[in-house]
Design an enzyme around this catalytic site. Structure first.
Site, PDB file in Angstrom:
ATOM      1  N   ARG A 169       0.681  -1.316  -0.060  1.00 42.46           N
ATOM      2  CA  ARG A 169       0.048   0.118   0.158  1.00 42.46           C
ATOM      3  C   ARG A 169       0.756   1.431  -0.074  1.00 42.46           C
ATOM      4  NH1 ARG A 169      -4.719   0.461   4.370  1.00 42.46           N
ATOM      5  NH2 ARG A 169      -5.064  -1.500   3.801  1.00 42.46           N
ATOM      6  N   HIS A 224      -7.402  -3.736  -8.114  1.00 44.18           N
ATOM      7  CA  HIS A 224      -7.072  -3.077  -6.861  1.00 44.18           C
ATOM      8  C   HIS A 224      -8.425  -3.146  -6.055  1.00 44.18           C
ATOM      9  CE1 HIS A 224      -4.524  -0.823  -4.369  1.00 44.18           C
ATOM     10  NE2 HIS A 224      -5.686   0.147  -4.175  1.00 44.18           N
ATOM     11  N   TYR A 269     -16.561  13.495 -14.284  1.00 49.40           N
ATOM     12  CA  TYR A 269     -16.398  14.910 -15.343  1.00 49.40           C
ATOM     13  C   TYR A 269     -15.041  14.581 -15.782  1.00 49.40           C
ATOM     14  CZ  TYR A 269     -20.378  16.562 -12.279  1.00 49.40           C
ATOM     15  OH  TYR A 269     -21.700  16.422 -11.819  1.00 49.40           O
TER      16      TYR A 269
END
Length: 812
Positions: free
Chosen positions: A23, A69, A113
């Site tokens: 991580r 993931h 967006y």
């Protein structure tokens, strides 16, 4: 059955290992954390590369989350956004259309967006991944394969840096210049034993995407050697002249990872809180042409002083701490520059070996096929006859193998051959291809068998990448950290004030307006307290207070509580603890701390000491600690007198008078100048039961005013006492009575032509004014006249010059 302790240790150990490896920390080879590696791999696999159109970020995030993931979409999208931010990464690996955040800490627009694709340089991170160059492993649900590391044809760990916090480990690796890192790698490839100093000729330090100035070469060198180090990063600023004689500080680059909006707000907050004087406005003028912060100054402001203050008190200057931790061989390690470069070179050599082996195998397979086709074309008629006589495709392949010794693969290629390829030209093409393949195979074999040849390939590829993607350094590196000196005038507005220090230890400053609105006696002090000092001064001046135990307390005037004249103020014990029997005996104000004079200090046991004013310059702990002014000889010794002394043109001498009435007058030059922790020299030779009451600097032509415990006041000419040696018993200045004799409690000197009023203070305290013109000069043998009624007013303890209308003049 496991104990809880063992169980917790085992589970937390596994969890920590997962966080560290899966991580938070980057791999030393490709400089990527797992989420970043998966984003790049998934986008590349999806064809979302720089030479194709942009795709919705949500699609890329979905692919990464669904295939590789299994974590939250927000963490994946945040990682994707960071990969696109050119103020965080020196060479962004993702290009993004839409709002991808800002240096002001604004978040990116939602992933529905924005649009993203891999940048051109990210292609180099994935180049040759399809040639078996890296280990592949199964994903979380065993449906696809993902790489354990990317081929990373650029040294991404150094170029883009890394930051992260895991269990027990944190990492902070700054960004570097790609061209410089490649130069160091090429040199290290040719000189494996290169020293750190030599490598630092190529990589002198970090190169932040936001530019700025790094100070402290020693910190960089330590970081590159050990993995830990600290440097100062400051903004790039310049002072510009505006119309009307004003100036402006312009900031064009700020330190790495500093939030610009918060920086501008902090500067304005300091201005509004009046922590710094001279700033009229700070505004953000950043636009498409680049970053720009304008700090407009008032007319006459000290621009450099204000800049120094802002560098010290805002994020215009920060400390950057290197902590270069990366995963090396599946273990977290703190690594230096050479370790990172060596690991990268070894990794790249391994990539080239694996790629070359892949290409060699492919070329050998193709050569085998080409050789079979050439052989088949040379006996074409028999081959065709055999195929036509066969029952089916499988039988045809078997017959070719049996009759002409073709291999299985060659037979497959022959039966799938198209008829148009049976021309003479195709034979020529195949022969050309055969020659070409043989050449390639010999090249590949040479690379695999000869380390020098391998290095030559790596060197050539690195040089090519440097040429295409290298760009100039943005961050300037300076050898030494500049010490920031801040002038008090920058932080404090000059304002005239009236200062009060009381006998009981209260201190305050009041505005002239507040002082003039009240009478001088309406000072807010208790009935049993009285002022030791009332003086008009200003906020840039300095106050020194001396206690009877020989300590010195310092306060800049601007730090003293600003209250109304009618208020009490703050007690000195709120910041500095006084001993139970300790009290302030003298307070003095100075305009600056660069005075040429000395302090003269006298004790009740007859010691006199002279020390340079410069020795009393306050240290960093002055707010909470008093400093030593004189070393007292024994437990009963007390400091009774302090004067600031600068030699004048006229003759000056020092006079000391004892309680029993003995006086000694001597030249001040007889007192040696010594350090702080000294006791001084003998001024007067006292009898066992006698003590010195005061020490006074006397000018030629001065008169003396003495007061006794019985309330008598006496004036005499100082010239009645001749200047002699110190350490004498001295001459009597009062007449000795057998019954109830007079004892001197205090004395002072005043100009013989003075018309001033003196003030006697008793132990109650009561105050008795004495006009010097009302009394005649007496002889050394007289006892003066009674001016204090001891029965009703108390016993006199002190005589002083009365505070004027406004007031004592500041020392200047």
């Amino acid at each position: 059955m496991m104990t809880l302790e063992r169980l917790m240790g085992d589970r937390f150990g596994r969890y920590s290992k997962s966080i560290i490896q899966e991580r938070a920390l980057p791999d030393i080879r490709d400089g990527l954390k797992p989420v970043q590696r998966r984003i790049l791999f998934a986008m590349n696999k999806d064809g979302n590369t720089y030479d194709k159109g942009f795709r919705k970020s949500a699609k890329s995030v979905g692919n990464v989350m669904g295939n590789f993931h299994p974590h939250g979409d927000s963490s994946i999208y945040e990682a994707l956004v960071r990969l696109s931010q050119d103020w965080k990464l020196r060479e962004p690996l993702v290009e993004m259309h839409g709002n991808n955040g800002s240096m002001d800490g604004d978040p990116a627009a939602a992933m529905r967006y924005t649009e993203a694709r891999l940048s051109k340089i990210a292609g180099l991170m994935l180049q040759d991944i399809d040639k078996d160059t890296v280990e592949m492993t199964l994903n979380f649900d065993d449906t696809e394969k993902e790489p354990t590391v990317l081929p990373a044809r650029i040294p991404n760990l150094l170029v883009n840096g890394a930051t992260g916090i895991s269990a027990g480990y944190a990492t902070e690796i700054p960004t570097h210049n790609l061209g410089e890192v490649f130069d160091a790698l090429i040199y290290l490839l040719n000189h494996p034993d290169a020293s750190l100093d030599k490598l630092m000729e190529f990589v002198p330090g970090p190169d932040f995407p936001t530019g700025g100035i790094i100070q402290g070469l020693d910190g960089i060198r330590k970081a590159y050697q050990t993995g830990r180090g600290r440097v100062v990063v400051r903004a790039r600023t310049k002072i510009e002249n505006l119309r009307g004689g004003r100036q402006q500080i312009t900031v064009t680059e700020i330190p790495y990872e500093v939030n610009k909006a918060q920086l501008v707000k902090r500067i304005n907050d300091l201005r509004l809180a009046k922590k710094v004087e001279g700033i009229s406005e700070a505004r953000d003028e950043t636009d498409r042409s680049g970053l720009r912060i304008a700090i407009e100054l008032k007319r006459g402001a000290n621009a450099q002083g204000i800049l120094n203050y802002l560098l010290k008190n805002t994020d215009l200057q920060i400390n950057y701490n290197f902590n270069m931790v990366a995963i090396d061989d599946q273990r977290p390690m703190r690594v230096g520059l050479k370790h990172i470069l060596t690991s990268y070179l070894n990794f790249q050599k391994d990539i080239i070996r694996r790629r070359t082996q892949f290409n060699l195998n492919k070329a050998q397979r193709r050569l085998h096929i080409v050789e079979g086709l050439i052989k088949a074309l040379s006996i074409l008629d028999q081959v065709i006859k055999t195929i036509r006589a066969s029952k089916n495709r499988k039988d045809a392949k078997q017959n070719l193998v049996d009759q002409y010794s073709f291999t299985e693969d060659q037979a497959e290629a022959i039966v799938t051959l198209q008829l148009y390829r049976l021309t003479n030209t195709d034979v020529t093409e195949l022969q050309k291809e055969e020659a070409n393949l043989n050449k390639q195979i010999s090249e590949f074999t040479l690379i695999l068998n000869d380390d020098n040849e391998l290095s030559k390939v790596l060197r050539s590829e690195m040089t090519k990448i440097k040429k295409e993607f290298g760009n100039p350094r943005r961050t300037t590196i300076q050898n030494h950290v500049d010490k920031l000196k801040i002038d008090t005038k920058v932080t404090v507005a000059k304002e005239d004030v009236v200062l009060l220090v009381s006998h009981a230890g209260y201190i305050k400053r009041s505005s002239l307006r507040s002082f003039k609105a009240s009478s001088i006696d309406e000072n807010g002090l208790r009935e049993d307290d009285y002022p030791l000092l009332i003086q008009q001064t200003n906020t840039l001046a300095h106050l020194f207070m001396f206690t009877n135990l020989g300590n010195v307390i310092y306060r800049p005037i601007h730090e003293i509580a600003d209250v109304r004249w009618k208020d009490t103020g703050e007690h000195i014990s709120q910041t500095i603890g006084l001993a139970e029997n300790e009290e302030i005996i003298k307070a003095m104000v100075f305009d600056n701390l660069k005075r040429p004079g000395t302090f003269l200090m006298g004790t009740n046991d007859g010691q006199i000491k002279q020390s340079s004013f410069a020795d009393y310059k306050p240290g960093s702990r002055y707010k909470s600690h008093a400093s030593t002014g004189i070393k007292l000889k024994n437990a009963d010794s007390r400091l009774v007198s302090v004067d600031y002394y600068e030699p004048r043109d006229q003759n000056q001498s020092l006079m000391v008078v004892s309680h029993e009435g003995y006086a000694v007058r001597f030249d001040i030059a007889e007192v040696p100048t010594t350090g702080l922790r000294t006791s001084g020299v003998r001024a007067i030779n006292l009898k066992d039961d006698d003590y010195a009451v005061d020490y006074v600097i006397v000018n030629e032509g001065d008169d003396l005013a003495l007061v006794t415990q019985r309330g008598a006041f006496k004036e005499m000419a100082a010239s009645d006492l001749a200047i002699g040696a110190r350490a004498r018993r001295g001459e009597l200045v009062i007449h000795r009575l057998k019954n109830h004799p007079h004892k001197i409690v205090d004395f002072l000197a005043f100009s013989s032509d003075s018309t001033e009023t003196l003030e006697i203070i008793t132990d109650r305290p009561a105050f008795q004014d004495v006009a010097v013109t009302d009394h005649h000069l007496g002889s050394a043998k007289s006892n003066g006249t009674f001016v204090v009624d001891t029965d009703t007013q108390g016993t006199p303890v002190k005589i002083r010059h009365k505070f004027g209308a406004i007031l004592a003049v500041t020392n200047d």
